[in-house]
Every structure is written in structure tokens, then in C-alpha cells.
Design a protein around this motif. Structure first.
Motif, mmCIF file in Angstrom:
data_model
loop_
_atom_site.group_PDB
_atom_site.id
_atom_site.type_symbol
_atom_site.label_atom_id
_atom_site.label_comp_id
_atom_site.label_asym_id
_atom_site.label_seq_id
_atom_site.Cartn_x
_atom_site.Cartn_y
_atom_site.Cartn_z
ATOM 1 N N ASP A 103 0.828 -1.215 0.000
ATOM 2 C CA ASP A 103 0.000 0.000 0.000
ATOM 3 C C ASP A 103 0.859 1.261 0.000
ATOM 4 O O ASP A 103 0.471 2.317 0.498
ATOM 5 N N TYR A 104 2.044 1.158 -0.571
ATOM 6 C CA TYR A 104 2.913 2.296 -0.885
ATOM 7 C C TYR A 104 3.807 1.838 -2.034
ATOM 8 O O TYR A 104 3.704 0.690 -2.484
ATOM 9 N N GLY A 105 4.646 2.706 -2.549
ATOM 10 C CA GLY A 105 5.435 2.320 -3.712
ATOM 11 C C GLY A 105 4.529 2.092 -4.915
ATOM 12 O O GLY A 105 3.744 2.959 -5.306
ATOM 13 N N ARG A 106 4.586 0.895 -5.525
ATOM 14 C CA ARG A 106 3.722 0.573 -6.660
ATOM 15 C C ARG A 106 2.265 0.422 -6.241
ATOM 16 O O ARG A 106 1.362 0.511 -7.064
ATOM 17 N N ASN A 107 2.025 0.172 -4.992
ATOM 18 C CA ASN A 107 0.689 0.107 -4.402
ATOM 19 C C ASN A 107 -0.223 -0.891 -5.123
ATOM 20 O O ASN A 107 -1.212 -0.529 -5.767
ATOM 21 N N TYR A 108 0.132 -2.175 -4.958
ATOM 22 C CA TYR A 108 -0.705 -3.234 -5.521
ATOM 23 C C TYR A 108 -2.093 -3.249 -4.869
ATOM 24 O O TYR A 108 -3.065 -3.680 -5.484
ATOM 25 N N PHE A 109 -2.162 -2.772 -3.634
ATOM 26 C CA PHE A 109 -3.455 -2.715 -2.945
ATOM 27 C C PHE A 109 -4.430 -1.833 -3.705
ATOM 28 O O PHE A 109 -5.588 -2.202 -3.937
ATOM 29 N N ALA A 110 -3.986 -0.661 -4.133
ATOM 30 C CA ALA A 110 -4.870 0.280 -4.831
ATOM 31 C C ALA A 110 -5.298 -0.242 -6.195
ATOM 32 O O ALA A 110 -6.379 0.116 -6.687
ATOM 33 N N SER A 111 -4.492 -1.084 -6.821
ATOM 34 C CA SER A 111 -4.834 -1.590 -8.152
ATOM 35 C C SER A 111 -5.665 -2.869 -8.103
ATOM 36 O O SER A 111 -6.081 -3.374 -9.150
ATOM 37 N N SER A 112 -5.931 -3.392 -6.914
ATOM 38 C CA SER A 112 -6.723 -4.613 -6.788
ATOM 39 C C SER A 112 -8.215 -4.285 -6.855
ATOM 40 O O SER A 112 -8.618 -3.122 -6.797
ATOM 41 N N GLU A 113 -9.032 -5.328 -6.979
ATOM 42 C CA GLU A 113 -10.487 -5.197 -6.955
ATOM 43 C C GLU A 113 -11.016 -5.826 -5.663
ATOM 44 O O GLU A 113 -10.570 -6.905 -5.275
ATOM 45 N N ILE A 114 -11.967 -5.150 -5.036
ATOM 46 C CA ILE A 114 -12.509 -5.627 -3.765
ATOM 47 C C ILE A 114 -14.027 -5.575 -3.823
ATOM 48 O O ILE A 114 -14.606 -4.556 -4.199
ATOM 49 N N ASP A 115 -14.662 -6.674 -3.447
ATOM 50 C CA ASP A 115 -16.121 -6.718 -3.395
ATOM 51 C C ASP A 115 -16.547 -7.369 -2.084
ATOM 52 O O ASP A 115 -15.736 -7.989 -1.385
#
Length: 414
Positions: free
Chosen positions: A377-389
Motif C-alpha cells: 500500500d505504498y510504492g507501486r501500491n498493488y493494494f490500490a490496483s486490486s479489486e474488492i467486493d
């Protein structure tokens, strides 16, 4: 035959052992019991602080703090009545002393020039940090350092973030309590009554999050002259250890569902413009993940909630399976709505993982986590690019002592 000199030496040693005391013993009547601490930036020197922060030779992370200590006044606890309005009066059960300095140790030592009792932190209940301190670079960790190193202080002290300044929170005058810090401590423990209260976060947990660079949340507290309100949450980014924003009350309730921390509370559903209230008895959640493509991973939360109908204004037969199914679906949609609002806030706006997904990957997909933990959740931030439902299911286990309600039209009520 026993040597007399040995016997004499042994007796002297035994007497010395029995009559010795602790070298650092302090009589209890000389202790200054601190039960609450509030940490702010000094308002009077704000301009000076700004100039110092912008100075090129200013050491990084150096801040000047204004710290308020709440001391217990034992005489006020046994008095028949409590005088209001003048802190430190004969009948007051607490005394607030504020001081400012470059370090917490300096401030604690400065109090020795104004108080007959030196601060003793072993019974500290609440540590309240202002919003401004929480957002400043390095200031939050610096403010906690003194308390984490103090061997007298228990790591179970609660940590909260004040909306605005922290000092006014300790200056309230609750009607039914003599010690504001104890009142705040009790309010923060009402998590079984309201799902919008974030479960208590201890000083030791804060230290663990700071060391592991985990993003985390802390309870939000607001106050007026008579009372406080512990609801909402402050979101901290694990890399910078700075607060990035607040979650509202409904968003915090959604967060509690998503992180499996709902201990009780209630839900409201509107069915045909009529209100139905649902008392939560238990809730749980599971996470499923599609991690085949780390650039666009997909997470699905499955939330299950059980409880009883405590109050309803909707005339209907609550023994009808169809009626119960309809009501359960409406309640489930309410949980999904709050959870999605929370996801939208922390995922899209704050881009900070306080949903527990990083912990899930670390436990369930350790090899993948090693690849992306430094860019979660920093740097490339894979968390922000994921999908959550999120998908929710509600089960009504009881409808109370009555099965049907009065049939009436809205015009009749009016």
C-alpha cells in the motif's frame, strides 16, 4: 564443629536481608497518579514552530509538544459532593497540569517544579493524541517514544486520536463520573453495544504496528464541555506512520464488519418506508482471493451476521418465511452498503490497507507476499490496483415476544 565466625557472618547477613528495603521505594501518598495524557502542538508558538521547521539546520522529526497530565486527587474521590468549574478545588477529584517542551521527558521533569507529586504512569488509562500531531511527519511516533520506554507504564493504555485538539478532551466535566479519564476509558469499552466504536487499541499494539510498518486505525474521539463521543476511526499509513484521514461512523461500522471486529450493536433497515431494527448477536467474515495476476488481484469478502429483531414499525407477519427472507435481504444490503463505502474511502481515496488484506496474503499466500510486501500500500501500491467486493448474509434467529404487529396505514398514523 561450626565456626563461630561463619555463624556470626550468616546472622548479620540474614538481619541485613530482613531489614533492607527497595532502594527506589516511594511511599504511595507521594505518588502523582496520572490516569490520562493529552498531547498537542503548542498554539502560542505556532508561528515560531513553522519558522523552525522551515529552517535548513532544524533536525528532522524534532517537534515541540504541549502535554496535559490528568492527576488523581484522592481527597476528591471520597468527598460527598464535587465542585464544578474550578479544577484543583478542594472537592475536585482530578487536577490537569499542562506544560510544553521539546521532549516528553523534559515536560515530565518540568512538572516537578509545579507539583508536589512527581508523575507516576503505571495507572495511565488513556493517551489522547491531537489530529495535528497525528498528521505531522514523525510526530506521532516521537510522542509515543517516552511512554514505550518507561518501564513503569503498562502497554495496555488505550490510544485515541482527537478530532481537533486533545487537551479539551481531558477538560470535560462528566455529570456521572468524577474522573474524566476513567469516564473516557469506560466509553471506549462499549463495543458490544455499538458497532461504530472501533475496538480499543493499546499502546503495545501501536508499537507493534510502527515497528512492522503495518497500516492501522485508532479510535476517534470528540468532546464538548460535558461529554465525549468515541466513534469513527483515524487511518494511519504504515510506511509514513502518519494519519491520512478519518473514517466516519458508518464507515467505521463497515470497517468492523470487514475486519471481523463486530462484537454487537444494531442495524436499521427500511422496508416499504417503515423502520426495522436488528440487534447483532454475532458476525464473521471470510476472504477469498484471486491472485493469478498480482497487478489486478481480486478479493471478495463474505460477511455472515446473526441476531434478533428488537424493534419494528413495519406491520407484517414475522413467522412468514417470505417476509423474513425479504427483511434479511434488506439488512444484508445495508451491511454491503456500509462496507462498500468503507472500501471506497480507504481503497480508492486513501489507498491505505486497513482492511486486513496484507495480513491475509501473508498468511495464505506467503510466497506471493514476499514479492509484493514492499509495494503493497505504498510504492507501486498493488493494494490500490486490486479489486474488492463484498457479499453479506443475515440470519434472523428471533423476532421477540410477538410475532405480528398492528396493521395500520400511514394515513391512520398521521
Amino acid at each position: 564443629m561450626i565456626d563461630r565466625r561463619f555463624v556470626r557472618t550468616a546472622l548479620i547477613g540474614l538481619c541485613a536481608f530482613l531489614t533492607s528495603g527497595c532502594w527506589d521505594q516511594v511511599p504511595i501518598e507521594e505518588r502523582g497518579f496520572v490516569i490520562g495524557v493529552a498531547i498537542d502542538f503548542p498554539r502560542s508558538s505556532a508561528a515560531e514552530e513553522t519558522a523552525e521547521k522551515e529552517a535548513p539546520d532544524r533536525p528532522e522529526g524534532r517537534w515541540r509538544f504541549l502535554v496535559t497530565h490528568q492527576f488523581v486527587v484522592p481527597g476528591g474521590l471520597v468527598s460527598g459532593s464535587q465542585q464544578r468549574g474550578v479544577q484543583g478545588s478542594a472537592n475536585e477529584a482530578f487536577l490537569n497540569l499542562a506544560s510544553e517542551g521539546d521532549s516528553l521527558l523534559e515536560i515530565s521533569s518540568e512538572l516537578a517544579t509545579r507539583s508536589s507529586r512527581f508523575p507516576f504512569y503505571q495507572h495511565l488509562k488513556v493517551l489522547i493524541i491531537s489530529e495535528e500531531v497525528a498528521k505531522a511527519n514523525h510526530a506521532f511516533a516521537d510522542a509515543l517514544d517516552f511512554f514505550l520506554r518507561d518501564p513503569e507504564l503498562r502497554r495496555s493504555s488505550k490510544v485515541m486520536i482527537a478530532k481537533g485538539d486533545a487537551r479539551p478532551v481531558l477538560e470535560i466535566s462528566p455529570i456521572n463520573e468524577k474522573l474524566p479519564a476513567m469516564y473516557i476509558n469506560a466509553v471506549a469499552e462499549n463495543i458490544q453495544k455499538n458497532a461504530r466504536i472501533l475496538p480499543e487499541i493499546w499502546l503495545g499494539e501501536c508499537h507493534e504496528n510502527l515497528m512492522n510498518e503495518h497500516s492501522f486505525v485508532l479510535p476517534r474521539i470528540t468532546s464538548n464541555e460535558k461529554e465525549v463521543k468515541v466513534a469513527g476511526a483515524a487511518v494511519f499509513n504504515g510506511k509514513s506512520n502518519r494519519m491520512v484521514g478519518f473514517l466516519g461512523e458508518e464507515e467505521t461500522e463497515g470497517l468492523n464488519f470487514l475486519t471481523d471486529r463486530v462484537k454487537g450493536g444494531m442495524l436499521k433497515a427500511v422496508l416499504d418506508r417503515e423502520l426495522v431494527t436488528f440487534n447483532i448477536e454475532s458476525a464473521s467474515r471470510k476472504i477469498k482471493a484471486d491472485t493469478r495476476h498480482k497487478e489486478r488481484m481480486r478479493f471478495v469478502y463474505t460477511i455472515t451476521c446473526e441476531g434478533v429483531i428488537d424493534e419494528t414499525f413495519k406491520p407484517m407477519n414475522y413467522l412468514s418465511k417470505d417476509a423474513l427472507k425479504t427483511l434479511q435481504d434488506h439488512l444484508a444490503k445495508e451491511i454491503e452498503r456500509m462496507a462498500r463505502d468503507t472500501i471506497r474511502k480507504v481503497h480508492k481515496q486513501m489507498k491505505t490497507d486497513v482492511l486486513g488484506l496484507g495480513t491475509y496474503l501473508k498468511q495464505e499466500h506467503p510466497h506471493l507476499w514476499k514479492q509484493l510486501k514492499h509495494d503493497w500500500d505504498y510504492g507501486r501500491n498493488y493494494f490500490a490496483s486490486s479489486e474488492i467486493d463484498v457479499k453479506a448474509t443475515v440470519y434472523i434467529r428471533n423476532v421477540g415476544e410477538i410475532n405480528t404487529t398492528e396493521t395500520r396505514s400511514r394515513n391512520e398514523v398521521r
